[in-house]
Design a protein around this motif. Structure first.
Motif, PDB file in Angstrom:
ATOM      1  N   GLY A   1      -0.149  49.387 -26.412  1.00 21.37           N
ATOM      2  CA  GLY A   1      -1.815  49.300 -25.552  1.00 21.37           C
ATOM      3  C   GLY A   1      -1.742  48.407 -24.936  1.00 21.37           C
ATOM      4  O   GLY A   1      -3.012  47.679 -24.810  1.00 21.37           O
ATOM      5  N   GLY A   2      -0.698  48.216 -24.076  1.00 11.49           N
ATOM      6  CA  GLY A   2      -1.006  46.421 -22.853  1.00 11.49           C
ATOM      7  C   GLY A   2      -1.622  47.282 -22.100  1.00 11.49           C
ATOM      8  O   GLY A   2      -2.379  48.787 -21.848  1.00 11.49           O
ATOM      9  N   THR A   3      -1.976  46.520 -20.476  1.00  8.89           N
ATOM     10  CA  THR A   3      -2.100  47.055 -19.816  1.00  8.89           C
ATOM     11  C   THR A   3      -1.964  48.802 -18.573  1.00  8.89           C
ATOM     12  O   THR A   3      -2.761  49.406 -18.467  1.00  8.89           O
ATOM     13  CB  THR A   3      -1.542  46.040 -18.330  1.00  8.89           C
ATOM     14  N   ALA A   4      -0.355  48.756 -19.158  1.00 11.63           N
ATOM     15  CA  ALA A   4       0.412  49.886 -18.950  1.00 11.63           C
ATOM     16  C   ALA A   4      -0.914  51.557 -19.748  1.00 11.63           C
ATOM     17  O   ALA A   4      -1.274  52.452 -19.372  1.00 11.63           O
ATOM     18  CB  ALA A   4       1.532  50.249 -19.356  1.00 11.63           C
ATOM     19  N   GLY A   5      -0.761  51.060 -21.279  1.00 14.23           N
ATOM     20  CA  GLY A   5      -1.035  52.060 -22.305  1.00 14.23           C
ATOM     21  C   GLY A   5      -2.279  52.232 -21.626  1.00 14.23           C
ATOM     22  O   GLY A   5      -2.914  53.594 -21.259  1.00 14.23           O
ATOM     23  N   TRP A   6      -3.781  51.287 -21.647  1.00 11.35           N
ATOM     24  CA  TRP A   6      -4.714  51.556 -21.841  1.00 11.35           C
ATOM     25  C   TRP A   6      -4.963  52.044 -20.239  1.00 11.35           C
ATOM     26  O   TRP A   6      -6.300  52.878 -19.493  1.00 11.35           O
ATOM     27  CB  TRP A   6      -5.781  49.706 -21.850  1.00 11.35           C
ATOM     28  N   MET A   7      -4.142  51.204 -18.941  1.00  8.99           N
ATOM     29  CA  MET A   7      -4.647  51.910 -17.583  1.00  8.99           C
ATOM     30  C   MET A   7      -4.376  53.222 -17.980  1.00  8.99           C
ATOM     31  O   MET A   7      -4.844  54.867 -17.088  1.00  8.99           O
ATOM     32  CB  MET A   7      -3.565  51.661 -16.231  1.00  8.99           C
ATOM     33  N   CYS A   8      -3.365  54.221 -18.024  1.00  5.31           N
ATOM     34  CA  CYS A   8      -3.238  55.513 -18.884  1.00  5.31           C
ATOM     35  C   CYS A   8      -4.157  56.318 -19.803  1.00  5.31           C
ATOM     36  O   CYS A   8      -4.406  57.660 -19.273  1.00  5.31           O
ATOM     37  CB  CYS A   8      -1.310  56.229 -19.540  1.00  5.31           C
ATOM     38  N   ALA A   9      -4.603  55.472 -20.400  1.00  5.27           N
ATOM     39  CA  ALA A   9      -5.382  56.143 -21.129  1.00  5.27           C
ATOM     40  C   ALA A   9      -6.784  56.682 -20.778  1.00  5.27           C
ATOM     41  O   ALA A   9      -7.398  57.375 -20.729  1.00  5.27           O
ATOM     42  CB  ALA A   9      -5.937  55.039 -22.822  1.00  5.27           C
ATOM     43  N   ALA A  10      -7.342  55.544 -20.250  1.00  6.93           N
ATOM     44  CA  ALA A  10      -8.357  55.530 -19.155  1.00  6.93           C
ATOM     45  C   ALA A  10      -8.192  56.888 -18.214  1.00  6.93           C
ATOM     46  O   ALA A  10      -9.285  57.628 -17.955  1.00  6.93           O
ATOM     47  CB  ALA A  10      -8.559  53.970 -18.763  1.00  6.93           C
ATOM     48  N   ALA A  11      -7.064  56.654 -17.255  1.00  2.00           N
ATOM     49  CA  ALA A  11      -7.265  57.482 -16.329  1.00  2.00           C
ATOM     50  C   ALA A  11      -6.693  58.908 -17.253  1.00  2.00           C
ATOM     51  O   ALA A  11      -8.165  60.038 -16.510  1.00  2.00           O
ATOM     52  CB  ALA A  11      -5.879  57.758 -15.265  1.00  2.00           C
ATOM     53  N   LEU A  12      -6.074  59.488 -18.198  1.00  2.00           N
ATOM     54  CA  LEU A  12      -6.204  61.263 -18.302  1.00  2.00           C
ATOM     55  C   LEU A  12      -7.610  61.053 -18.914  1.00  2.00           C
ATOM     56  O   LEU A  12      -7.054  62.462 -18.715  1.00  2.00           O
ATOM     57  CB  LEU A  12      -4.867  60.318 -19.587  1.00  2.00           C
ATOM     58  N   SER A  13      -8.127  60.586 -19.664  1.00  2.00           N
ATOM     59  CA  SER A  13      -9.171  60.781 -20.910  1.00  2.00           C
ATOM     60  C   SER A  13     -10.388  61.066 -20.221  1.00  2.00           C
ATOM     61  O   SER A  13     -11.233  61.651 -19.804  1.00  2.00           O
ATOM     62  CB  SER A  13      -9.768  59.587 -21.362  1.00  2.00           C
ATOM     63  N   LYS A  14     -10.658  60.339 -18.825  1.00  2.00           N
ATOM     64  CA  LYS A  14     -11.180  60.575 -17.438  1.00  2.00           C
ATOM     65  C   LYS A  14     -10.866  61.750 -16.496  1.00  2.00           C
ATOM     66  O   LYS A  14     -12.222  62.502 -16.339  1.00  2.00           O
ATOM     67  CB  LYS A  14     -11.454  59.114 -16.437  1.00  2.00           C
ATOM     68  N   LEU A  15      -9.608  61.886 -16.146  1.00  2.00           N
ATOM     69  CA  LEU A  15      -9.077  62.849 -15.520  1.00  2.00           C
ATOM     70  C   LEU A  15      -8.943  64.796 -15.976  1.00  2.00           C
ATOM     71  O   LEU A  15      -8.978  65.211 -15.428  1.00  2.00           O
ATOM     72  CB  LEU A  15      -8.911  62.248 -14.597  1.00  2.00           C
ATOM     73  N   LEU A  16      -8.854  64.672 -17.456  1.00  3.15           N
ATOM     74  CA  LEU A  16      -7.855  65.561 -18.403  1.00  3.15           C
ATOM     75  C   LEU A  16      -8.376  65.561 -19.363  1.00  3.15           C
ATOM     76  O   LEU A  16      -7.716  66.170 -19.795  1.00  3.15           O
ATOM     77  CB  LEU A  16      -6.338  65.142 -18.187  1.00  3.15           C
ATOM     78  N   GLY A  17      -8.839  64.422 -19.400  1.00  2.70           N
ATOM     79  CA  GLY A  17      -9.662  64.517 -21.308  1.00  2.70           C
ATOM     80  C   GLY A  17     -10.440  65.910 -21.332  1.00  2.70           C
ATOM     81  O   GLY A  17     -10.870  65.993 -22.774  1.00  2.70           O
ATOM     82  N   LYS A  18     -10.700  66.358 -21.246  1.00  2.00           N
ATOM     83  CA  LYS A  18     -11.728  68.179 -21.278  1.00  2.00           C
ATOM     84  C   LYS A  18     -11.085  68.551 -21.582  1.00  2.00           C
ATOM     85  O   LYS A  18     -11.132  69.720 -22.866  1.00  2.00           O
ATOM     86  CB  LYS A  18     -12.862  68.409 -20.480  1.00  2.00           C
ATOM     87  N   ASN A  19      -9.597  68.389 -21.499  1.00  2.00           N
ATOM     88  CA  ASN A  19      -8.484  70.226 -21.668  1.00  2.00           C
ATOM     89  C   ASN A  19      -7.494  69.193 -22.702  1.00  2.00           C
ATOM     90  O   ASN A  19      -6.690  69.941 -23.011  1.00  2.00           O
ATOM     91  CB  ASN A  19      -7.944  70.341 -20.324  1.00  2.00           C
ATOM     92  N   ILE A  20      -7.475  68.030 -22.650  1.00  2.00           N
ATOM     93  CA  ILE A  20      -6.361  67.654 -22.821  1.00  2.00           C
ATOM     94  C   ILE A  20      -7.064  66.378 -24.804  1.00  2.00           C
ATOM     95  O   ILE A  20      -8.265  66.194 -24.123  1.00  2.00           O
ATOM     96  CB  ILE A  20      -5.022  67.152 -22.376  1.00  2.00           C
ATOM     97  N   GLN A  21      -5.719  66.561 -25.574  1.00  2.00           N
ATOM     98  CA  GLN A  21      -6.692  65.345 -26.175  1.00  2.00           C
ATOM     99  C   GLN A  21      -5.905  64.580 -26.188  1.00  2.00           C
ATOM    100  O   GLN A  21      -4.290  64.273 -25.834  1.00  2.00           O
ATOM    101  CB  GLN A  21      -5.807  65.933 -27.868  1.00  2.00           C
TER     102      GLN A  21
END
Ligand code: FAD
Length: 494
Positions: free
Chosen positions: A14-34
Motif C-alpha cells: 500500500g505505497g504509492t503504487a498499491g494505492w494508485m492501482c487500488a484507486a484506479a481498479l476500484s473506480k474503473l472495474l470495481g462493479k465487476n471485480i472485487q
C-alpha cells in the motif's frame, strides 16, 4: 490461455503504487471485480517519490479527481520543470521545462531557427522561447482554461497514498492490514493462488498485483522472474532523504544539484521541503553522503535522515503468470526525471486496456511486457544522457560517467542531433522533442548544422520571427501570478 475468469484482484502493498492501482481498479472495474489491498503498518513505504510529470494529470482526470482538493490534501505545489545545476559542469546550469519550444512550423522545429539566430547573434537563451521555462525562472504559475496543461506537481507521498486510499475505499476496495508471510503457488501452473498472512488469514485471488516495493515479494521472491541490472550505466545505488522546514517561497520546479558522486534533490511543498542525495556507494560512503546533504540544506530538520539502498534495473517481465509488478517491484531507473510514478500509471493503464476478464492469455502478457519494456528502455536512455553528456572531470564518478559505453540507441540519437539538430521521436516515447533539445543543449551539445530550409528565410524575417516568439512568451508569462499566491487562491476557492 487460462480460462479462469478474473473476479478477484489482490494488490499486495500500500505505497504509492498499491494505492494508485487500488484507486484506479476500484473506480474503473470495481462493479465487476472485487479489489482487495493488503498492507502492513509494520513495513514502511519507501516514503520518497514526491516529484511528478505532467502525465499525472491524465490519471487524475481518469479518476475524476478535483485538482484543488487534491492539492490541499497533499500540500502540493506546481512543477513546471527541473533545474539541473552543476550537471553540465560546475556553475553551468539549465532547466528542463515541460513546455514546448517556440512555434510549430511544418518544415523544421524551432531549434533550427534558434540555431541560425545564434550564429547571427539574434537570440537570447533557449528558455526565453518556452513559457514554462521563463515561468520557472520568474516563480510564476497559472492554470488557464483551454490551454495546454504542461505542468505537474510536487506532493507529499504519504498524504497522496492516504488521499488515494480514501478514493479506493469509497469505491469498494477492501483493505486488509497484515504482514504477508507466504506466497502460495498452484502446483500445476505455478500461478499464485493465495497470500498467507502472519495472522494465518489466507487471501485468495485470480490476479495479483505486486506493489511490495524493492523486495518484489511476489514477482521475484515467489516467481523468480529475474532482474536486468543497469548499474553499469546508472551507477547511483543509494539515497539519503530528509525533510526540512521551508524558509523560502516554493519555486515551481524541482532542483537537481549535481555533486561529486551523485546529485541532490530539493522538492518544495506548501508546508515543507523534501531533500535528498542520490549517490554512488562506490565513490561515497553513507556518512559522507549524510554530511554533504546536511551541509547543503536550508531550514530545520523535520525528521532523521534515512538511507535507502537500491539497484537500478528492470524486472525481466513486469507481468509473469497471474502476477503484475507495479512500482518499485517492477524495477527502478533513477529518480532524476521523476518517472517512477508515471510508470506506475502506465502499468495501470496498460493493465486496464488488456484486462483479462475472461482469463489470462499469453498474448496479453507478451503485449504488456513488450510495451513496458519499450517505454522503460526509452526513459532509461534519456536518464543516461544526463550522466554521460557532461563536461565534468572533477571526480572519479564523473570521469566514469562521461566515458562509460552507453546504449547504441542513445549514441545514435546524440550523433543525429549533433550533426543535424534533429530529434526523431520514437513511437509512444514519453519525452518529446523539446525535452531532448533542452537536455542535449543544456548538457553542452550544440548541433553543427540546422535544417537548410531555415536559409530560405531572409535574416530580417528571421529576426522578426524570433522576436515575435520571444515577446509572445514574455507577454504570456507576465500575466501569470506568483506561484504561491496562485496556490493559496486556487486551493481555497475551488
Ligand atoms: P513502497 O513505497 O516501498 O511500498 C511497498 C508497500 O508494500 C508498503 O505498503 C509495505 O507495507 C508493503 N509490503 C511490503 N512487504 C510486505 C509484506 N510482507 N506484507 C504486507 N505488506 C508489505 N518517483 C517519482 O515519480 N518521483 C520522484 O521524485 C521519485 N523520487 C524517488 C527518490 C528515491 C531515492 C527513490 C528510491 C524513489 C523515488 N521515486 C520517485 C520512486 C517512488 O518513490 C516509487 O515509485 C513510489 O513510491 C512507489 O513505491 P512502491 O509503492 O512501489 O513501494
Amino acid at each position: 490461455m487460462n480460462s479462469k475468469k478474473i473476479k478477484k484482484v489482490v494488490i499486495a502493498g500500500g505505497g504509492t503504487a498499491g494505492w494508485m492501482c487500488a484507486a484506479a481498479l476500484s473506480k474503473l472495474l470495481g462493479k465487476n471485480i472485487q479489489v482487495t489491498l493488503v498492507e502492513s503498518d509494520d513495513i514502511p513505504t519507501v516514503g520518497v517519490g514526491e516529484a511528478t510529470i505532467p502525465t499525472l494529470l491524465v490519471f487524475h482526470q481518469l479518476l475524476g479527481i478535483n485538482e484543488a482538493e487534491f492539492m490541499a490534501a497533499t500540500n502540493a505545489t506546481f512543477k513546471l520543470g527541473i533545474a539541473f545545476e552543476n550537471w553540465r559542469d560546475i556553475k553551468k546550469d539549465y532547466i528542463h521545462s515541460f513546455g514546448f519550444l517556440g512555434q510549430d512550423c511544418w518544415a523544421a522545429s524551432f531549434q533550427h531557427f534558434w540555431l541560425k539566430g545564434l550564429q547571427k547573434n539574434l537570440v537570447s537563451e533557449l528558455g526565453d522561447y518556452i513559457p514554462e521555462h521563463l515561468a520557472c525562472r520568474e516563480g510564476k504559475f497559472a492554470v488557464l482554461a483551454n490551454q495546454d496543461k504542461n505542468y505537474a506537481y510536487h506532493l507529499d507521498a504519504g498524504l497522496y497514498a492516504k488521499f488515494l486510499r480514501n478514493l479506493a475505499e469509497k469505491n469498494g476496495c477492501q483493505r486488509i492490514e497484515g504482514k504477508i508471510s507466504k506466497v502460495n503457488l498452484e502446483p500445476n501452473t505455478g500461478n499464485i493462488s493465495a497470500l498467507s498472512l502472519e495472522s494465518k488469514q489466507l487471501i485468495e485471488g485470480d490476479l495479483f498485483i505486486d506493489c511490495t516495493g524493492f523486495r518484489g515479494l511476489l514477482i521475484e521472491q515467489a516467481l523468480h522472474t529475474g532482474y536486468d541490472d543497469w548499474s553499469h550505466n546508472l551507477p547511483c545505488d543509494s539515497a539519503i532523504a530528509v525533510q526540512t522546514t521551508t524558509i523560502n517561497k516554493p519555486v515551481p520546479y524541482t532542483r537537481s544539484i549535481a555533486h561529486g558522486a551523485g546529485w541532490q534533490w530539493r522538492i518544495p511543498l506548501q508546508n515543507r521541503t523534501g531533500n535528498g542525495l542520490v549517490f554512488c556507494s562506490k565513490y561515497m560512503s553513507d556518512e559522507q553522503a549524510k554530511q554533504l546533504l546536511l551541509d547543503n540544506i536550508e531550514g530545520e530538520l523535520l525528521n532523521e535522515p534515512r538511507v535507502i539502498k537500491y539497484r537500478t534495473g528492470t524486472r525481466r517481465k513486469h507481468w509473469n503468470k497471474n502476477c503484475v509488478a507495479v512500482g518499485l517491484s517492477s524495477g527502478f531507473i533513477e529518480p532524476l526525471e521523476s518517472t517512477s510514478i508515471h510508470l506506475i500509471q502506465q502499468s495501470i493503464v496498460r493493465l486496464m486496456l488488456l484486462f483479462p476478464s475472461d482469463g489470462i492469455s499469453q498474448s496479453a502478457i507478451d503485449e504488456f511486457n513488450q510495451q513496458m519494456k519499450t517505454e522503460v528502455d526509452n526513459i532509461k536512455d534519456f536518464i543516461i544522457l544526463h550522466y554521460n553528456l557532461t563536461e565534468r572531470k572533477d571526480s572519479d564518478f564523473w570521469r566514469y560517467c562521461r566515458t562509460m559505453p552507453v546504449p547504441e540507441s542513445l549514441t545514435k540519437r546524440m550523433q543525429l542531433f549533433k550533426q543535424t539538430a534533429k530529434i526523431i521521436k520514437r513511437h509512444e516515447e514519453l519525452f518529446g522533442e523539446t525535452s531532448w533539445v533542452q537536455v542535449l543543449m543544456g548538457q553542452g551539445l550544440l548541433p553543427e548544422q540546422y535544417h537548410p530550409i531555415v536559409d530560405l528565410m531572409p535574416d530580417e524575417e528571421l529576426k522578426q520571427f524570433l522576436n515575435t516568439v520571444k515577446t509572445g512568451v514574455k507577454r504570456k508569462v507576465e500575466k501569470w501570478p506568483d506561484h504561491l499566491d496562485f496556490i493559496r487562491h486556487y486551493c481555497h476557492s475551488n
